[in-house]
Design an enzyme around this catalytic site. Sequence first.
Site, PDB file in Angstrom:
ATOM      1  N   SER A 154       0.877  -1.178   0.000  1.00 48.56           N
ATOM      2  CA  SER A 154       0.000   0.000   0.000  1.00 48.56           C
ATOM      3  C   SER A 154       0.912   1.225   0.000  1.00 48.56           C
ATOM      4  O   SER A 154       2.099   1.104   0.331  1.00 48.56           O
ATOM      5  CB  SER A 154      -0.835  -0.039   1.289  1.00 48.56           C
ATOM      6  N   TYR A 167      -1.757  -1.078  10.519  1.00 49.46           N
ATOM      7  CA  TYR A 167      -1.913  -1.440   9.100  1.00 49.46           C
ATOM      8  C   TYR A 167      -0.690  -0.973   8.311  1.00 49.46           C
ATOM      9  O   TYR A 167      -0.093  -1.736   7.545  1.00 49.46           O
ATOM     10  CB  TYR A 167      -3.193  -0.791   8.554  1.00 49.46           C
TER      11      TYR A 167
HETATM   12  N1  LIG Z   1      -8.760  -1.168  -1.874  1.00 52.81           N
HETATM   13  C1  LIG Z   1      -7.735  -0.356  -1.926  1.00 52.81           C
HETATM   14  O1  LIG Z   1      -7.865   0.792  -2.367  1.00 52.81           O
HETATM   15  C2  LIG Z   1      -6.372  -0.818  -1.443  1.00 52.81           C
HETATM   16  C3  LIG Z   1      -5.311   0.103  -1.471  1.00 52.81           C
HETATM   17  C4  LIG Z   1      -4.046  -0.317  -1.057  1.00 52.81           C
HETATM   18  C5  LIG Z   1      -3.857  -1.631  -0.644  1.00 52.81           C
HETATM   19  N2  LIG Z   1      -4.901  -2.507  -0.612  1.00 52.81           N
HETATM   20  C6  LIG Z   1      -4.647  -3.902  -0.188  1.00 52.81           C
HETATM   21  O2  LIG Z   1      -5.248  -4.780  -1.129  1.00 52.81           O
HETATM   22  C7  LIG Z   1      -5.610  -6.002  -0.472  1.00 52.81           C
HETATM   23  C8  LIG Z   1      -7.078  -6.295  -0.717  1.00 52.81           C
HETATM   24  O3  LIG Z   1      -7.843  -5.270  -0.130  1.00 52.81           O
HETATM   25  P1  LIG Z   1      -9.353  -4.992  -0.508  1.00 52.81           P
HETATM   26  O4  LIG Z   1      -9.483  -3.534  -0.634  1.00 52.81           O
HETATM   27  O5  LIG Z   1      -9.793  -5.879  -1.624  1.00 52.81           O
HETATM   28  O6  LIG Z   1     -10.074  -5.402   0.860  1.00 52.81           O
HETATM   29  P2  LIG Z   1     -11.477  -6.097   1.180  1.00 52.81           P
HETATM   30  O7  LIG Z   1     -12.439  -5.925   0.067  1.00 52.81           O
HETATM   31  O8  LIG Z   1     -11.834  -5.637   2.533  1.00 52.81           O
HETATM   32  O9  LIG Z   1     -11.072  -7.645   1.228  1.00 52.81           O
HETATM   33  C9  LIG Z   1     -10.202  -8.105   2.220  1.00 52.81           C
HETATM   34  C10 LIG Z   1     -10.136  -9.606   2.117  1.00 52.81           C
HETATM   35  O10 LIG Z   1      -9.304 -10.069   3.200  1.00 52.81           O
HETATM   36  C11 LIG Z   1      -9.960 -11.119   3.840  1.00 52.81           C
HETATM   37  N3  LIG Z   1      -9.670 -11.174   5.272  1.00 52.81           N
HETATM   38  C12 LIG Z   1      -9.808 -10.168   6.170  1.00 52.81           C
HETATM   39  N4  LIG Z   1      -9.554 -10.624   7.401  1.00 52.81           N
HETATM   40  C13 LIG Z   1      -9.237 -11.943   7.268  1.00 52.81           C
HETATM   41  C14 LIG Z   1      -8.896 -12.959   8.194  1.00 52.81           C
HETATM   42  N5  LIG Z   1      -8.871 -12.737   9.516  1.00 52.81           N
HETATM   43  N6  LIG Z   1      -8.625 -14.210   7.719  1.00 52.81           N
HETATM   44  C15 LIG Z   1      -8.684 -14.463   6.400  1.00 52.81           C
HETATM   45  N7  LIG Z   1      -9.018 -13.535   5.465  1.00 52.81           N
HETATM   46  C16 LIG Z   1      -9.303 -12.298   5.907  1.00 52.81           C
HETATM   47  C17 LIG Z   1     -11.442 -10.854   3.669  1.00 52.81           C
HETATM   48  O11 LIG Z   1     -12.111 -12.089   3.805  1.00 52.81           O
HETATM   49  P3  LIG Z   1     -13.691 -12.222   4.079  1.00 52.81           P
HETATM   50  O12 LIG Z   1     -14.325 -11.015   3.498  1.00 52.81           O
HETATM   51  O13 LIG Z   1     -14.055 -13.463   3.363  1.00 52.81           O
HETATM   52  O14 LIG Z   1     -13.916 -12.348   5.516  1.00 52.81           O
HETATM   53  C18 LIG Z   1     -11.496 -10.265   2.267  1.00 52.81           C
HETATM   54  O15 LIG Z   1     -11.636 -11.260   1.309  1.00 52.81           O
HETATM   55  C19 LIG Z   1      -5.258  -5.799   1.001  1.00 52.81           C
HETATM   56  O16 LIG Z   1      -3.984  -6.358   1.247  1.00 52.81           O
HETATM   57  C20 LIG Z   1      -5.199  -4.299   1.155  1.00 52.81           C
HETATM   58  O17 LIG Z   1      -4.364  -3.917   2.213  1.00 52.81           O
HETATM   59  C21 LIG Z   1      -6.149  -2.129  -1.002  1.00 52.81           C
END
Ligand SMILES: NC(=O)c1ccc[n+]([C@@H]2O[C@H](COP(=O)([O-])OP(=O)(O)OC[C@H]3O[C@@H](n4cnc5c(N)ncnc54)[C@H](OP(=O)(O)O)[C@@H]3O)[C@@H](O)[C@H]2O)c1
Length: 249
Positions: A154, A167
């Site tokens: 990130s 985080y």
């Molecule tokens: N979205 C952005 O703009 C952004 C920007 C920078 C970095 N990122 C990174 O991109 C990645 C994906 O993020 P996202 O935005 O797609 O997030 P998201 O939609 O909230 O999805 C997060 C995923 O992580 C899983 N997860 C959370 N806690 C967990 C646990 N205790 N055990 C197993 N799985 C778990 C969730 O599983 P369940 O829902 O099935 O429980 C979900 O599938 C992350 O590493 C995040 O830090 C995202």
Amino acid sequence: MDKNYIPRPDLLSGRTILVTGAGEGIGRAAAESYAAHGATVLLVGRTLFRLEDTYDAIVTAGHPQPYLFPLDFSKAEESDYQGLAGGIAQEMGHLDGLLHNAAHLGDLSPMEHFSLKQWETVFRVNVTAEFLLTKHCIPLLKQSHQGAILFTSSGVGQRGIAYWGAYSASKFANEGMAQILADELESEGIRVNTIDPGVARTVMRAKAFPGENPNQNPEPKRLMGAYLYLMGEDSLGHSGERINAWVST
Ligand SMILES: NC(=O)c1ccc[n+]([C@@H]2O[C@H](COP(=O)([O-])OP(=O)(O)OC[C@H]3O[C@@H](n4cnc5c(N)ncnc54)[C@H](OP(=O)(O)O)[C@@H]3O)[C@@H](O)[C@H]2O)c1
């Protein structure tokens, strides 16, 4: 990576790729995209019904049948990761790709007020799970000719910003693990890189930026060029690198 990169349709044909957090957001888009390019995907995540939704979407689209591995990283012990790797060994005998995508945002608050419980949960999900999953999957990745590990970082994994607490620190740890592993696994032909998604329209993004209009953020599927590039043979020879996914949007 060329910002106009277009993966060939069968880029990942015959490959087996594990995706964590495959039930929603970027992880779901990556799992579907890998499957659409020919991979058998191993769907790992906390919530079974979300993994089942991803499974159904992949099967309905006629892509290779995926496998489901529900696991809550906040509660899992080392034996669970060992069991997961053992199951893959039994079913597949090897692993070609590992995408560390699942993450827990935790509280956004000053370090002075950060609770130990939150800190430990974020590190358990965002760091310890990646360590243990990688540790037990390395023997499987060594059985692949062109193994690839991808960590998700990130902007706050490169530059600390006030209130991003555990985080942000966990994402620095992800960057560090990727660099260490890239060095350790170079001689094995396993490449290890980091991807920064930038901005994507997901549940986590909405939680971190509640005042934002989500419709102005790109859908996760628009970031998939970089995710495919780093998992497929077009990135052979690239390891220890950090790629911004939005270059391809
Ligand atoms: N979205 C952005 O703009 C952004 C920007 C920078 C970095 N990122 C990174 O991109 C990645 C994906 O993020 P996202 O935005 O797609 O997030 P998201 O939609 O909230 O999805 C997060 C995923 O992580 C899983 N997860 C959370 N806690 C967990 C646990 N205790 N055990 C197993 N799985 C778990 C969730 O599983 P369940 O829902 O099935 O429980 C979900 O599938 C992350 O590493 C995040 O830090 C995202």
